[in-house]
Scaffold this motif. Structure first.
Motif, short mmCIF file in Angstrom:
data_model
loop_
_atom_site.label_atom_id
_atom_site.label_comp_id
_atom_site.label_asym_id
_atom_site.label_seq_id
_atom_site.Cartn_x
_atom_site.Cartn_y
_atom_site.Cartn_z
N LEU A 33 -17.98 70.58 -73.89
CA LEU A 33 -17.93 70.51 -72.43
C LEU A 33 -17.54 71.84 -71.80
O LEU A 33 -17.92 72.14 -70.66
N ASN A 34 -16.80 72.65 -72.54
CA ASN A 34 -16.33 73.92 -71.99
C ASN A 34 -17.14 75.12 -72.48
O ASN A 34 -16.75 76.26 -72.25
N GLY A 35 -18.27 74.83 -73.14
CA GLY A 35 -19.22 75.89 -73.46
C GLY A 35 -18.79 76.85 -74.56
O GLY A 35 -19.23 78.01 -74.57
N TYR A 36 -17.97 76.40 -75.51
CA TYR A 36 -17.55 77.30 -76.59
C TYR A 36 -18.75 77.66 -77.47
O TYR A 36 -19.59 76.81 -77.79
N PRO A 37 -18.86 78.92 -77.88
CA PRO A 37 -20.05 79.36 -78.61
C PRO A 37 -20.17 78.78 -80.02
O PRO A 37 -21.25 78.85 -80.61
N ASP A 38 -19.09 78.25 -80.58
CA ASP A 38 -19.17 77.71 -81.93
C ASP A 38 -19.78 76.31 -81.96
O ASP A 38 -19.94 75.72 -83.04
N ILE A 39 -20.12 75.76 -80.80
CA ILE A 39 -20.77 74.45 -80.72
C ILE A 39 -22.27 74.67 -80.51
O ILE A 39 -22.68 75.43 -79.63
N SER A 40 -23.08 74.00 -81.31
CA SER A 40 -24.53 74.20 -81.21
C SER A 40 -25.05 73.74 -79.85
O SER A 40 -24.46 72.87 -79.20
N GLU A 41 -26.16 74.32 -79.47
CA GLU A 41 -26.77 73.97 -78.18
C GLU A 41 -27.17 72.50 -78.15
O GLU A 41 -27.01 71.81 -77.14
N ALA A 42 -27.67 71.98 -79.27
CA ALA A 42 -28.09 70.57 -79.33
C ALA A 42 -26.89 69.65 -79.10
O ALA A 42 -26.98 68.66 -78.37
N ILE A 48 -23.00 66.70 -72.93
CA ILE A 48 -23.10 66.78 -71.47
C ILE A 48 -23.88 65.59 -70.92
O ILE A 48 -23.49 64.97 -69.92
N ARG A 49 -24.97 65.23 -71.58
CA ARG A 49 -25.77 64.10 -71.12
C ARG A 49 -24.98 62.79 -71.22
O ARG A 49 -25.06 61.94 -70.32
N ALA A 50 -24.25 62.65 -72.29
CA ALA A 50 -23.43 61.44 -72.43
C ALA A 50 -22.32 61.40 -71.38
O ALA A 50 -22.03 60.35 -70.81
N ALA A 53 -23.87 60.34 -68.15
CA ALA A 53 -24.25 58.93 -68.18
C ALA A 53 -23.04 58.01 -68.06
O ALA A 53 -23.10 56.95 -67.43
N MET A 54 -21.93 58.41 -68.66
CA MET A 54 -20.73 57.57 -68.65
C MET A 54 -19.84 57.83 -67.45
O MET A 54 -18.87 57.11 -67.23
N GLY A 55 -20.16 58.85 -66.66
CA GLY A 55 -19.36 59.13 -65.47
C GLY A 55 -18.08 59.88 -65.76
O GLY A 55 -17.09 59.75 -65.02
N TYR A 56 -18.09 60.72 -66.80
CA TYR A 56 -16.89 61.48 -67.13
C TYR A 56 -16.65 62.59 -66.12
O TYR A 56 -17.56 63.32 -65.74
#
Length: 366
Positions: A33-42, A48-50, A53-56
């Motif tokens: 959620l905070n855009g850290y580079p060690d997390i894959s784009e997929a 983010i989509r979840a 959808a859940m209203g977070y």
């Protein structure tokens, strides 16, 4: 296809809810959620989509602690403005809040009675960490807010182009082109003496619109005449400015105004002089303010999409705050001409118009 459901109908969705729904650790959810580079784009897109959808929605104070930002854009309204920003404020704020909300940001609006109050409020909002950046509406050519925010190392974006604008972020409407276009339309109708009522010279837009008027004269093959230029900041002042133009030995057969409010003053002055707008005197305004839509004959003017302007400024400022290493962002959009019954071919030459007005002042019938 992965399916997620809004968690606990009336409860706040948390990172734990996302973690459970996606079978990912809370740390992975947070870093995605905070855009850290060690997390894959997929994975980031999936999270983010979840979340959407859940209203977070993240807790603002937690984000402030983590990022050092309040995720709030600020706007200080100067109540001493002659029109209190009425021509554009409601639509502008609607667009701004919508754009900010879409990015999970909030808007802080404060009001000030004086310039000193505005500067103090901005300083307090920064020091109290209640604002990450500022939108500066209706900038002045030499705007003290710019120097104050630069000294505080606080991001800002101008609605307008002050002096040295090439070095800062701004959004503006191309009012020079609009004024030049207006002169061209009046010249094409046969007007050769075109007056201009501008606004206070302290405003950045006033310089641009006057420059557009002069550019339009040059394109139409007309020399500028200093006696045809007046300035006003209110309807009442515009009445006096228009009356002064109509008292000239060679009065204008058309008057171009920097704002619709000023054009309304020209309507009043024309009525007092016994002139019919659109026939005896042509008028063009700028703003497409509600006042213009109520004037009769309908005022020919230039429309500005203030809702779109607010949205653009909000997005541009958020990008400026979150990507401070990027160069200044700048955007200029055109105004759209809205025709009206306030313009037409001149019924008289300037000399004939002067004689007509003189006879009316002397109480003669004709």
């Amino acid at each position: 296809m992965e399916t997620v459901r809004r968690s606990r109908d009336n409860a706040r969705v948390t990172i734990s809810d996302l973690s459970q729904a996606l079978s990912l650790t809370k740390g992975t959810i947070s870093r995605a959620l905070n855009g850290y580079p060690d997390i894959s784009e997929a994975t980031r897109i999936r999270v983010i989509r979840a979340a959407q959808a859940m209203g977070y929605r993240p807790l603002s104070h937690a984000q402030a602690i983590r990022t050092g930002r309040s995720q709030s854009l600020a706007l200080v309204i100067h109540l001493a403005e002659p029109d209190a920003y009425r021509p554009f404020l409601a639509e502008f704020l609607a667009g701004l809040t919508q754009a900010a909300s879409a990015e999970g940001w909030t808007i802080t609006i404060a009001t000030a009675d004086t310039e000193a109050d505005s500067l103090r409020l901005m300083r307090d909002l920064v020091q109290e960490r209640k604002a990450d950046g500022f939108i500066l509406p209706r900038v002045h050519r030499d705007d003290p807010r710019i120097a104050a925010l630069a000294a505080l190392d606080t991001p800002f974006i101008c609605y307008g182009r002050p002096k040295d604008a090439e070095r800062m972020s701004f959004f503006d409407i191309d009012s020079e082109a609009a004024m030049s276009e207006a002169v061209g339309k009046l010249a094409a109708l046969g007007h050769r003496r075109i007056g201009y009522i501008g606004s206070a010279q302290s405003y950045a837009f006033s310089h641009h619109r006057h420059a557009g008027y002069r550019a339009g004269l040059a394109l139409a093959g007309m020399d500028p005449a200093p006696e045809l230029v007046e300035a006003a900041v209110s309807r009442e002042e515009s009445v006096a400015a228009a009356a002064a133009l109509l008292r000239l030995a060679r009065p204008p057969t058309a008057i171009l105004c920097a704002t619709d409010v000023l054009a309304s003053g020209v309507y009043d002055a024309a009525a007092a002089a016994g002139l019919e707008i659109g026939a005896d005197l042509s008028v063009i305004g700028y703003d497409n303010a509600p006042e213009a839509q109520a004037m009769w004959p309908r005022l020919a003017t230039f429309a500005v999409d203030n809702r779109a302007a607010g949205a653009a400024l909000g997005r541009m400022l958020i990008a400026r705050i979150t990507e401070p290493e990027h160069p200044p962002s700048q955007m200029i959009l055109p105004a759209e001409f809205r025709p009206g019954g306030s313009i037409g071919q001149p019924a008289r030459t300037p000399e004939q118009l002067a004689q007509h007005l003189a006879r009316r002042r002397e109480g003669m019938t004709f």
